[in-house]
Design a protein around this motif. Structure first.
Motif, PDB file in Angstrom:
ATOM      1  N   ARG A 142      15.646  12.607 -10.956  1.00  0.00           N
ATOM      2  CA  ARG A 142      16.887  12.584 -10.199  1.00  0.00           C
ATOM      3  C   ARG A 142      17.922  13.513 -10.800  1.00  0.00           C
ATOM      4  NH1 ARG A 142      17.158   6.126  -9.140  1.00  0.00           N
ATOM      5  NH2 ARG A 142      15.084   6.057  -8.231  1.00  0.00           N
ATOM      6  N   VAL A 143      18.726  14.063  -9.913  1.00  0.00           N
ATOM      7  CA  VAL A 143      19.827  14.905 -10.369  1.00  0.00           C
ATOM      8  C   VAL A 143      21.107  14.228  -9.908  1.00  0.00           C
ATOM      9  CG1 VAL A 143      20.933  17.157 -10.212  1.00  0.00           C
ATOM     10  CG2 VAL A 143      18.434  16.980 -10.118  1.00  0.00           C
ATOM     11  N   ASN A 144      21.962  13.912 -10.862  1.00  0.00           N
ATOM     12  CA  ASN A 144      23.245  13.344 -10.471  1.00  0.00           C
ATOM     13  C   ASN A 144      24.230  14.473 -10.250  1.00  0.00           C
ATOM     14  OD1 ASN A 144      22.763  10.555 -10.379  1.00  0.00           O
ATOM     15  ND2 ASN A 144      22.723  10.512 -12.628  1.00  0.00           N
ATOM     16  N   ALA A 145      24.400  14.848  -9.013  1.00  0.00           N
ATOM     17  CA  ALA A 145      25.275  15.979  -8.694  1.00  0.00           C
ATOM     18  C   ALA A 145      26.735  15.557  -8.808  1.00  0.00           C
ATOM     19  CB  ALA A 145      24.978  16.513  -7.308  1.00  0.00           C
ATOM     20  N   LEU A 146      27.050  14.339  -8.428  1.00  0.00           N
ATOM     21  CA  LEU A 146      28.419  13.821  -8.559  1.00  0.00           C
ATOM     22  C   LEU A 146      28.366  12.441  -9.191  1.00  0.00           C
ATOM     23  CD1 LEU A 146      29.951  14.779  -5.078  1.00  0.00           C
ATOM     24  CD2 LEU A 146      30.267  15.950  -7.273  1.00  0.00           C
ATOM     25  N   GLY A 181      35.108  25.026 -11.227  1.00  0.00           N
ATOM     26  CA  GLY A 181      34.069  24.540 -12.134  1.00  0.00           C
ATOM     27  C   GLY A 181      32.955  25.543 -12.194  1.00  0.00           C
ATOM     28  N   PRO A 182      32.181  25.468 -13.268  1.00  0.00           N
ATOM     29  CA  PRO A 182      31.065  26.411 -13.385  1.00  0.00           C
ATOM     30  C   PRO A 182      29.996  26.149 -12.326  1.00  0.00           C
ATOM     31  CG  PRO A 182      30.962  24.777 -15.140  1.00  0.00           C
ATOM     32  CD  PRO A 182      32.238  24.534 -14.407  1.00  0.00           C
ATOM     33  N   SER A 183      29.112  27.091 -12.177  1.00  0.00           N
ATOM     34  CA  SER A 183      28.034  26.977 -11.200  1.00  0.00           C
ATOM     35  C   SER A 183      27.183  25.736 -11.482  1.00  0.00           C
ATOM     36  CB  SER A 183      27.174  28.231 -11.256  1.00  0.00           C
ATOM     37  OG  SER A 183      26.164  28.143 -10.294  1.00  0.00           O
ATOM     38  N   GLY A 184      26.891  24.994 -10.477  1.00  0.00           N
ATOM     39  CA  GLY A 184      26.066  23.789 -10.631  1.00  0.00           C
ATOM     40  C   GLY A 184      26.859  22.555 -11.001  1.00  0.00           C
ATOM     41  N   LYS A 216      30.560  21.379  -7.085  1.00  0.00           N
ATOM     42  CA  LYS A 216      31.678  21.726  -6.209  1.00  0.00           C
ATOM     43  C   LYS A 216      31.261  21.674  -4.734  1.00  0.00           C
ATOM     44  CE  LYS A 216      32.127  25.885  -8.002  1.00  0.00           C
ATOM     45  NZ  LYS A 216      31.071  25.981  -9.027  1.00  0.00           N
ATOM     46  N   SER A 217      30.177  22.383  -4.425  1.00  0.00           N
ATOM     47  CA  SER A 217      29.727  22.444  -3.039  1.00  0.00           C
ATOM     48  C   SER A 217      29.341  21.057  -2.539  1.00  0.00           C
ATOM     49  CB  SER A 217      28.543  23.380  -2.892  1.00  0.00           C
ATOM     50  OG  SER A 217      28.934  24.699  -3.197  1.00  0.00           O
ATOM     51  N   THR A 218      28.634  20.330  -3.383  1.00  0.00           N
ATOM     52  CA  THR A 218      28.217  18.986  -3.007  1.00  0.00           C
ATOM     53  C   THR A 218      29.433  18.156  -2.613  1.00  0.00           C
ATOM     54  OG1 THR A 218      26.378  19.177  -4.549  1.00  0.00           O
ATOM     55  CG2 THR A 218      26.947  16.972  -3.787  1.00  0.00           C
TER      56      THR A 218
END
Ligand SMILES: Nc1ncnc2c1ncn2[C@@H]1O[C@H](COP(=O)(O)OP(=O)(O)O)[C@@H](O)[C@H]1O
Ligand SMILES: [Mg+2]
Lengths: 862, 250
Positions: B19-23, B40-43, B46-48
């Motif tokens: 799993r990736v916790n994007a937020l 914020g840096p890439s990844g 932000k987009s999420t």
């Protein structure tokens, strides 16, 4: 909605017009084929029904002899018929077939394959007052026959008279058994109603004249019966018929006049089955092309739809837009299809006329038919667009944000193969195990077609990897390093590969099926025709030929053998107890085997033995068609009506014979003489001595006896040529359809490869930037196409063979022809090579497009 | 009352087993007329975050209230309607319809809504003037430069007077000069139309146009910097860069 449609759908159509037109092409062809076939069928059926109805006039029943020999019977019975209750009028007829004296007939070739015998001049001897009460003649000039004329009189169909340059008052010279006789042309009738008899080559003369000129003494050929009640219902008519039959006894048959039309109607069916099947497939191919085009469009517009979804377009709106596009396509395609169908129907009608040897008149397009075709076309389009539309609706707004070139592989790719395998196994099992009776199976057959194609299509994605790995070295070898690169590309978008491969598969399958069918049918037919038209010279006459003509020909210098043949109708009792008509072909077996040979069917063990048996008393051969249709075999009995009533004949052989649609039995000359009291011949097959020139001998016979016996001689080569030509015409229609599906398939290749190239613009630009040459790029695209062509060819081969089987089952069911499926190896090779060649040709435009990619533009692309 | 409120937003992606916790628990509010930048840096997510705020995707947990409605609980269809009426999007790639003219692209959301675009004449004129494309209104996207295409996209996002305008790296695909113009345009739409704007960027210069900058890292808000309304562009930019350095040092 309208504004949105204008902006999105209309513009999308305009932007992708070639593809739009391409998919319309598919539906146009499907609809056109369907409509044309329907219209032609209706026209053919109608013309046959009206022909028999109008030529039989008000007569509801007809009396003919039940005896098999000469066909005529004594006038005496007329009185009895006339006084039977319920009968208003009994109209006596003498029916003869002859020719004008100066009109040597064109060789009267009658293969009896597709239709009734036409040609020559049909003349009826009638009692004018009774005849005009029975049939409505339209007099166009002069007068009708007089009751008691002073001279011989005749009335002809106007068109026929004009053709033969005869005008009112001329003396018409006709051939009779007693030489040429002159009759005065007193009237002309229109070619309608009774004037349509014998395709308009028809005339009437007084009964007495006919009896005198044609040696009928006081004999008749037929009595037409007009009833008191002009419009009896079926039950009443049946009971009247039974009464009459009782009244006249077993020596006569009382029949329904239109009954003669039924056979022709049935004959039509065989041909129709094939055509209907084909147009069904054409529609499927059309649907497929539409699916293909829409699926591509959706892939192409994924970002656009995604963006529209982000700014608030609902799923339903997206789906609706796709359907609107499909609707426009469906309406235009179907309308154009109707137009093309009208044209196609003209051609088909002409073809049908040739095949049936029967004018069809004008083709009417019933509005329900047109409506049906329109609705079907539209329906199929909407259906085909359904899945892509649904997919379009499911495009998430997030899709708009993804970098281009990443197409999602849906559940159809992931799980579709299970469904595909099930469909495929189901279809094949259905075909191999044969759990249903033939006719049910044929109906299922059309469903199986869909099952098969869909199943095979669904299996493509999971197998692409395997195919690719197997052929990669070949592609590398053929096209160099960029070739194996192209080969690998096939795996990148399995959706696209699947669509292309499937398009090719359908095309190849069609070709395999058509070729297989044509080959099998034609090879059977050729073998038979070679025997049927054995020898070197084919001798016929429009008047009956006495057997001794044969002896005279035999004595002509250079003649090796002469085999007389006589065809006549005979009633038989089917195993189920019904009475039906068959054709009896009598041959002098000894002479016949010197000229040609019977083609024994299937597992016949001993031909010599069969030939001995047939020359014994009470034995017959039957055709393979009869054997198949009625489940008859060697040793079974066949019940035929002889001159002295019903008698069982032993079946001693089964032969391949397509004469009269295969409804034919063969017997020895002696058998015919003894049981059917017939002595004359219909045809002589002449074989020339070795080393002799057939044309010379033919000339010799013609010079000696041509004039005297009104013989028509034709070399067998030319007869066979004409027969084969006739056959080819019948099959050409199928070839055209196969060609169409190949074209459609190749358009599918152009379509998908172009997409692939557009999608990879950036990548191709990059390849060019790092030094890939234009030629390498072209080879890369060609390799990709070649691989898809190979897969499509192999799958098409498989499905094609199975489809041909379905079609054969249908043919056998309806006609009794037991065809053996033969697919020559060169046919297999041909179709594979064709798939490859088509894929290569189709790949050229996209390959060129790819090679022209401008490096900078491509790399900067977004 | 805030226009937009995010409460304990979490988003978790499943990527091939792990799993990736994007937020990881985002909380913040945006007031009407505010211009917020997310940096914020890439990844960093932000987009999420932006996608969740606009209802393009739904959070694993937590709530988003936009114009009084909880986006997290809406059906796909309802969410679409919320987007249609209350959200305007501007993306890095301009995402215009190539077959439509600039003007038609701008009016597209109105048309999708089934409204008569002729009633939007004034609004259109106002927007064209705002983005400065009056004389290019009939051009197709491929006849426009990148900056012009992005201005069309902004006008399109503004045409429905959305409660909020969301921009994901709107300058990411443009050169500095054009990018500056786009940021100025967003600033002006905020000032002149009282438009609430949230813009994602990793460019400090771009972020300097905002009233407030939210710093994101590994899916969490690590810092917020609200500019003084009197503060000039230069000091603002400097402030942001300083903050970035501090965060970098941690
Ligand atoms: N659709 C997705 N599936 C899986 N992981 C994703 C997806 N989208 C984003 N991520 C992951 O979530 C994290 C945040 O991504 P994103 O929001 O795009 O970051 P940013 O826009 O700040 O560069 C990254 O680790 C990214 O790999
Ligand atoms: Mg991002």
């Amino acid at each position: 909605m309208m504004r949105l449609t204008r902006m999105l759908t209309f513009r999308s159509i305009r932007a992708r017009f070639p593809r739009f037109a391409l998919s319309a092409f598919g539906i146009i062809l499907g609809v056109a084929g369907l409509l044309a076939i329907r219209a032609t069928n209706t026209a053919a059926l109608n013309s046959i029904v009206t022909l028999f109805e109008s030529t039989s006039g008000r007569a509801k029943l007809t009396l003919v002899t039940a005896e098999a020999d000469q066909g005529s019977f004594s006038e005496e019975i007329l009185q009895r018929v006339q006084t039977t209750p319920g009968v208003a009028l009994a109209n006596p007829l003498v029916i003869v077939r002859t020719d004008l004296a100066d009109d040597r007939p064109a060789a009267g070739l009658n293969l009896g394959l597709f239709g009734t015998d036409a040609g020559g001049l049909a003349l009826h001897g009638v009692v004018p007052s009774l005849e005009t009460q029975t049939r409505a003649y339209t007099l166009t000039a002069g007068r009708f026959l007089e009751e008691k004329p002073k001279e011989y009189e005749i009335v002809l169909v106007e068109e026929y008279a004009r053709d033969k340059e005869l005008s009112l008052g001329d003396w018409v010279e006709i051939l009779t058994p007693n030489g040429v006789r002159r009759l005065k042309l007193v009237g002309l009738i229109a070619r309608e109603g009774p004037g349509q008899t014998n395709n308009g080559s028809f005339g009437v003369m007084p009964l007495d004249t006919a009896q005198e000129l044609f040696n009928r003494a006081r004999n008749l050929d037929q009595i037409d019966i007009v009833l008191v009640n002009p419009n009896p219902d079926t039950a009443e008519l049946a009971s009247l018929r039974a009464n009459l039959q009782d009244e006249v006894g077993a020596k006569y048959s009382v029949v329904y006049p239109s009954g003669q039309g039924e056979r022709m109607t049935q004959m039509l069916q065989n041909y129709q089955i094939g055509l209907n099947f084909m147009s069904g497939i054409a529609l499927f191919v059309g649907a497929f092309l539409i699916y293909n085009a829409f699926a591509m469009t959706i892939v192409e517009r994924t970002r656009e739809f995604g963006m529209l979804r982000t700014i608030g377009m609902t799923q339903r709106q997206v789906v609706a837009q796709v359907f609107v596009e499909a609707g426009i396509l469906g309406i235009f395609g179907s309308a154009a299809g109707v137009g093309l169908g009208v044209l196609l129907a003209r051609g088909l009608t002409r073809l049908m006329e040739v095949i049936m040897n029967q004018g069809l008149g004008s083709v009417d397009f019933a509005s329900p038919d047109i409506l049906f075709s329109l609705i079907l076309g539209l329906g199929v389009t909407l259906l085909a667009a359904g899945l892509p539309a649904w997919q379009a609706g499911r495009i998430s707004p997030m899709e708009a944000l993804r970098v281009r070139g990443k197409s999602r592989e849906g559940w159809l790719i992931r799980y579709g193969w299970t469904l595909g395998a099930l469909l495929l196994i189901g279809s094949v099992v259905l075909l191999v195990i044969n759990p249903f009776p033939y006719d049910v199976q044929f109906r299922l057959g059309s469903l199986t077609v869909f099952g098969l194609f869909t199943g095979a299509t669904l299996l493509i994605p999971v197998t692409v990897g395997v195919w690719e790995r197997v052929t990669r070295p070949i592609m590398g070898w053929l096209y160099g390093a960029s070739g194996s690169l192209g080969s690998r590309n096939v795996q990148r978008s399995r959706v696209r590969t699947t669509l292309t491969v499937a398009a090719l598969m359908v095309g190849v399958a069609m070709v395999i099926m058509v070729r297989g069918m044509t080959e099998s049918f034609a090879s059977d037919l050729r073998v038979w025709m070679k025997a049927y038209l054995g020898g070197d010279i084919y001798v016929t006459s429009s008047v009956r030929m006495r057997s001794d003509i044969g002896r005279r020909i035999q004595e002509v210098e250079g003649v090796y053998a002469v085999a007389p043949i006589r065809y006549f109708d005979v009633k038989w009792q089917t195993p189920t107890g019904e009475t039906e008509s068959l054709n009896f072909m009598a041959v002098d077996v000894a002479a016949y085997t010197r000229v040609t040979n019977f083609v024994f069917s299937g597992q016949q063990v001993n031909c010599q033995f069969a030939l001995q048996r047939i020359q014994q008393e009470g034995t017959v051969f039957i055709s393979n068609v009869l054997a198949e249709k009625y489940d008859l075999g060697i040793g079974d009995a066949l019940r035929l009506r002889t001159a002295s009533g019903y008698r069982d004949f032993e079946i001693v052989g089964i032969v391949v014979d397509f004469y009269n649609q295969g409804m034919v039995v063969e017997g020895d000359w002696e058998t015919m003489r003894r049981y059917f009291h017939i002595k004359d011949a219909s045809t002589f097959l002449v074989k020339v001595q070795e080393g002799r020139s057939a044309p010379q001998v033919q000339n010799e016979i013609d010079m000696l006896y041509g004039e005297r016996y009104h013989l028509t001689l034709e070399s067998n080569e030319s007869v066979r040529g004409r027969a084969l030509n006739l056959m080819d015409q019948a099959f050409r229609m199928f070839d055209v359809m196969a060609l169409i599906s190949i074209v459609v398939g190749s358009l599918g290749v152009v379509n998908t490869l172009t997409m692939s190239v557009i999608e990879r613009t950036r990548e191709i630009g990059m390849l060019r930037a790092i030094g890939t040459t234009r030629g390498q790029i072209v080879r890369m695209v060609l390799a990709e196409a070649a691989l898809m062509g190979a897969i499509g060819g192999i799958l098409g081969l498989g499905t094609g063979v199975v489809l041909a089987r379905i079609l054969f089952i249908g043919m056998t069911t309806m006609s009794g022809y037991q065809l053996t499926f033969t697919l020559p190896p060169e046919g297999v090779a041909f179709s594979l090579v064709m798939a490859l060649v088509v894929s290569q040709i189709a790949a050229i435009p996209p390959a060129i497009r790819a090679a022209r990619t401008r490096i900078l533009e491509a790399v900067q692309y977004e | 009352m805030p226009v937009l409120e995010a409460k304990d937003l979490r988003k978790e992606y499943k990527l091939g087993g792990h799993r990736v916790n994007a937020l990881e628990g985002i909380n913040f509010q945006v007031e009407k007329g505010e211009f917020v930048a997310i940096m914020g840096p890439s990844g960093s997510g932000k987009s999420t975050l932006l996608h969740l705020l606009g209802g393009l995707d739904s959070p694993s947990s937590g709530g988003i209230t936009l114009a009084g409605q909880n986006l997290a609980r809406l059906s796909e269809h309802k969410a679409t309607l919320v987007r249609r009426h209350n959200v305007g999007f501007v993306f890095q790639f301009f995402n215009l319809l190539p077959t439509l003219s600039a003007e038609e692209n701008i009016l597209l959301p109105v048309i999708i809504d089934g409204k008569d675009p002729r009633k939007y004449k004034e609004r259109l004129a106002r927007l064209l003037e705002l983005v400065g494309l009056q004389d290019r209104r009939h051009h197709k996207p491929d006849q426009l430069s990148g900056g012009e295409q992005q201005r069309v996209a902004i006008a399109r996002a503004l045409v429905t007077e959305p409660a909020i305008l969301l921009a994901d790296e709107p300058t990411g695909n443009l050169d500095t000069k054009t990018g500056t113009a786009i940021m100025e345009l967003l600033r002006r739409s905020c000032d002149e139309l009282q438009q609430t704007v949230i813009a994602v960027t990793h460019d400090a210069r771009a972020a300097a146009y905002a009233d407030r900058v939210i710093f994101l890292r590994d899916g969490s808000i690590v810092h917020e910097r609200t500019a003084d309304s009197e503060e000039a562009f230069g000091p603002r930019l400097r402030g942001i860069l300083e903050t970035m350095e501090q965060l970098e040092a941690v």
